[in-house]
Design a protein around this motif. Structure first.
Motif, PDB file in Angstrom:
ATOM      1  N   HIS A 360      18.172  37.422   6.493  1.00  0.00           N
ATOM      2  CA  HIS A 360      17.710  37.087   7.841  1.00  0.00           C
ATOM      3  C   HIS A 360      18.891  36.502   8.612  1.00  0.00           C
ATOM      4  N   PHE A 362      20.602  35.515  12.348  1.00  0.00           N
ATOM      5  CA  PHE A 362      20.249  35.167  13.718  1.00  0.00           C
ATOM      6  C   PHE A 362      21.504  34.725  14.465  1.00  0.00           C
ATOM      7  N   THR A 467      11.752  33.239  11.319  1.00  0.00           N
ATOM      8  CA  THR A 467      11.723  34.643  11.721  1.00  0.00           C
ATOM      9  C   THR A 467      10.714  34.880  12.832  1.00  0.00           C
ATOM     10  N   ALA A 468       9.533  34.256  12.735  1.00  0.00           N
ATOM     11  CA  ALA A 468       8.503  34.424  13.766  1.00  0.00           C
ATOM     12  C   ALA A 468       8.988  33.904  15.106  1.00  0.00           C
ATOM     13  N   ASP A 471      11.641  36.330  16.477  1.00  0.00           N
ATOM     14  CA  ASP A 471      11.022  37.583  16.905  1.00  0.00           C
ATOM     15  C   ASP A 471      10.251  37.395  18.208  1.00  0.00           C
ATOM     16  N   GLN A 474      12.709  37.351  21.017  1.00  0.00           N
ATOM     17  CA  GLN A 474      13.233  38.691  21.259  1.00  0.00           C
ATOM     18  C   GLN A 474      12.199  39.562  21.973  1.00  0.00           C
ATOM     19  N   ARG A 475      10.906  39.454  21.589  1.00  0.00           N
ATOM     20  CA  ARG A 475       9.863  40.230  22.269  1.00  0.00           C
ATOM     21  C   ARG A 475       9.768  39.848  23.735  1.00  0.00           C
ATOM     22  N   ASP A 478      12.400  41.746  25.368  1.00  0.00           N
ATOM     23  CA  ASP A 478      12.092  43.177  25.366  1.00  0.00           C
ATOM     24  C   ASP A 478      10.991  43.518  26.361  1.00  0.00           C
ATOM     25  N   ARG A 491      17.711  34.301  18.057  1.00  0.00           N
ATOM     26  CA  ARG A 491      17.279  35.691  18.210  1.00  0.00           C
ATOM     27  C   ARG A 491      17.839  36.495  17.045  1.00  0.00           C
ATOM     28  N   PRO A 492      17.138  37.545  16.621  1.00  0.00           N
ATOM     29  CA  PRO A 492      17.679  38.384  15.543  1.00  0.00           C
ATOM     30  C   PRO A 492      19.056  38.914  15.920  1.00  0.00           C
ATOM     31  N   ARG A 494      21.838  41.425  16.155  1.00  0.00           N
ATOM     32  CA  ARG A 494      21.882  42.882  16.188  1.00  0.00           C
ATOM     33  C   ARG A 494      23.311  43.345  16.437  1.00  0.00           C
TER      34      ARG A 494
END
Length: 529
Positions: A360, A362, A467-468, A471, A474-475, A478, A491-492, A494
């Protein structure tokens, strides 16, 4: 819990020449999160020094005009005023590459001259492997007449621009030039340790070993040597005062000082074959991990380092790796950026292949959405063993540059459930668990106290909570940032995938220039540290 289960033994340290103790007991370690907290404490402690006290420091970069508090003093003022009061001020700063290469040769030289003019002695130290640096960040303050007041600071925070940030992460008003993705005032996340007790004597010894090493200061830089001779620079360290006895025991923390020195010619008098106790110490701790490894790191690259984590993940089906890294490298540009990206991409891919659902990674942003540069070098294993240092999780830090880390084991068991998360009988320890929770509370926008930590204690539940939160943030991005911004700053991560033709040239440049190998040939061939 036998300390040798986690700490290196004398044989495992593999450097019998050094006078550094194997480990020290009876210490008190305090994490100072962010430069504002560290600089404020440093000012208090240095201003309390009187004639005959000692102030020794090492650093990668020192900016003489860096404000340690909003109204001052600057680094140069603080140290120069100490020297004028009769404090014995001695410093070793890496000579550095040229400023035109985005390094700090002029700044380091100016700090050296300012403090030396006030009666101190600060030397520019180029006793490194070719292409390497002195990366230790250390301040040791001794009171020969009051040893119970002795204190040292070690970790990731340099005495320079950009470091004076706080938990809000709006950046230091005196920034360094970085990738434009971080804006004109880059937000900065970092950690330093304040330590008291016998470990201060060990860190004093570390400084003295470097200071008294007979290797010429300009051994790898003949042009710099010529310039220094023409300028009349100080090239010979003066004798140090006698080393005081170790401070008395004052706390429940056992601390092992870990270092990196490369194999270099002429050899270091205190490490003839170099020293790689940073790499060895991390290797021993990671192999003992069963449930949770938490990292904060500036780089997290190198296949050699990633293989260590990947093997631990394969061997332990309940083990999770949680890492917080910068969103972007600190540099930009067609030639500089790809080598900085390819190493992390390679390392993370290796770990994710070993355990796709248990890795995981971040990155961090402030509440304005700006990315925060993660400069901290922190590791917590199973809420038992913790380290804070100058070393990054890469081959350069583990073999090539000089580095310093303090690994901490706390005698005090943590009574919160689970009391033994790894199930090995070692029990969770207060220092390691509190360090992890302090950092996670900030990253998740939790209260500073422990009122809502229940879901962050058990490793699997803690990973799910982090993680929650990441995510959810990030949502929100998005979905077009509709509604209130969710709490948290993670944030994850990437990373951008580089095309094959960029990787083809970036990978060898990364391995040769950005992440070189400073081990003796026999260690390289054997694949050992």
């Amino acid at each position: 819990m036998p300390l040798q289960d986690w700490f290196l033994t004398a044989q495992e340290r593999a450097n019998p020449v050094s006078e550094l103790p194997v480990w020290t007991t009876g210490n008190l370690a305090e994490p100072l999160i962010h430069g504002v907290a560290y600089f404020d404490r440093l000012v208090d402690e240095v201003q309390a020094l009187t004639a005959g006290d000692h102030l020794f420091f090492t650093d990668w970069r020192g900016d003489p005009d860096q404000l340690l508090r909003p109204g001052g003093p600057t680094v140069a003022q603080l140290f120069a005023q100490a020297a004028q009061r009769g404090v014995v001020v001695k410093g070793l700063i890496w000579r550095s590459h040229l400023d035109v290469l985005a390094y700090s040769e002029a700044e380091n030289r100016t700090l050296s001259e300012a403090v030396s003019a006030a009666g101190g002695e600060v030397l520019l130290d180029q006793r490194v492997r070719r292409g390497g640096s002195h990366h230790q960040k250390l301040v040791v303050l001794r009171h020969p007449d009051a040893p119970e007041r002795d204190i040292a600071f070690a970790g990731g925070i340099d005495l320079c621009h950009s470091r004076r940030d706080d938990a809000a992460h709006h950046g230091d008003p005196q920034p360094v030039l970085m990738s434009p993705r971080y804006g004109p005032r880059p937000p900065w996340h970092d950690v330093q340790l304040a330590v008291r007790g016998p470990v201060v004597g060990a860190l004093d010894t570390l400084f003295r070993e470097r200071w008294t090493d007979p290797m010429p200061l300009d051994s790898e830089n003949p042009m710099a040597y010529l310039r220094d001779r023409l300028r009349g620079a100080d090239l010979r360290p003066d004798p140090l005062p006698a080393q005081p006895p170790d401070p008395p025991e004052c706390g429940p923390h056992q601390i092992q000082v870990l270092r990196t020195y490369p194999a270099v010619r002429p050899r270091y008098s205190f490490a003839p074959d170099g020293e790689r106790t940073v790499a060895r110490g991390y290797t021993k701790a990671v192999r003992r991990a069963r449930r949770l490894i938490y990292l904060e790191d500036q780089y997290l690259w190198s296949t050699e380092v990633a293989n260590l984590f990947a093997q631990a993940l394969r061997d332990n089906p309940e083990l999770h790796l949680v890492a917080v890294v910068p969103r972007h490298p600190d540099v930009d540009g067609t030639l500089a950026l790809p080598p900085n990206m390819v190493g992390r991409e390679q390392a993370l891919s290796l770990c994710e292949r070993a355990a796709p659902d248990r890795v995981h990674v971040f990155d961090v942003e402030n509440h304005d959405g700006g990315p925060v540069y993660v400069h901290a070098k922190v590791c917590v294993v199973d809420d038992v063993w913790a380290s804070v240092g100058s070393d990054n999780f890469n081959r350069r830090s583990w073999t090539h540059d000089s580095e310093l880390s303090c690994a901490v084991l706390d005698d005090t068991r943590d009574g919160r459930e689970p009391t033994d998360p790894a199930g090995r009988g070692d029990g969770a320890r207060v220092f390691a668990r509190d360090l992890r929770l302090r950092l996670w509370r900030e990253h998740l926008d939790r209260d500073a106290d422990d009122a809502d930590d229940a879901d962050l204690l058990e490793p699997a539940a803690a990973v799910a909570a982090v993680t929650a939160a990441a995510d959810a943030l990030q949502r929100w991005y998005d979905d077009g940032q509709v509604g209130d911004r969710p709490p948290g700053r993670l944030r994850p991560h990437r990373p951008e995938r580089l095309p094959w033709y960029t990787r083809a040239w970036a990978l060898p440049v990364y391995r040769l220039v950005y992440d070189p190998d400073g081990r003796p040939l026999r260690a390289r061939l054997a694949g050992t540290w």
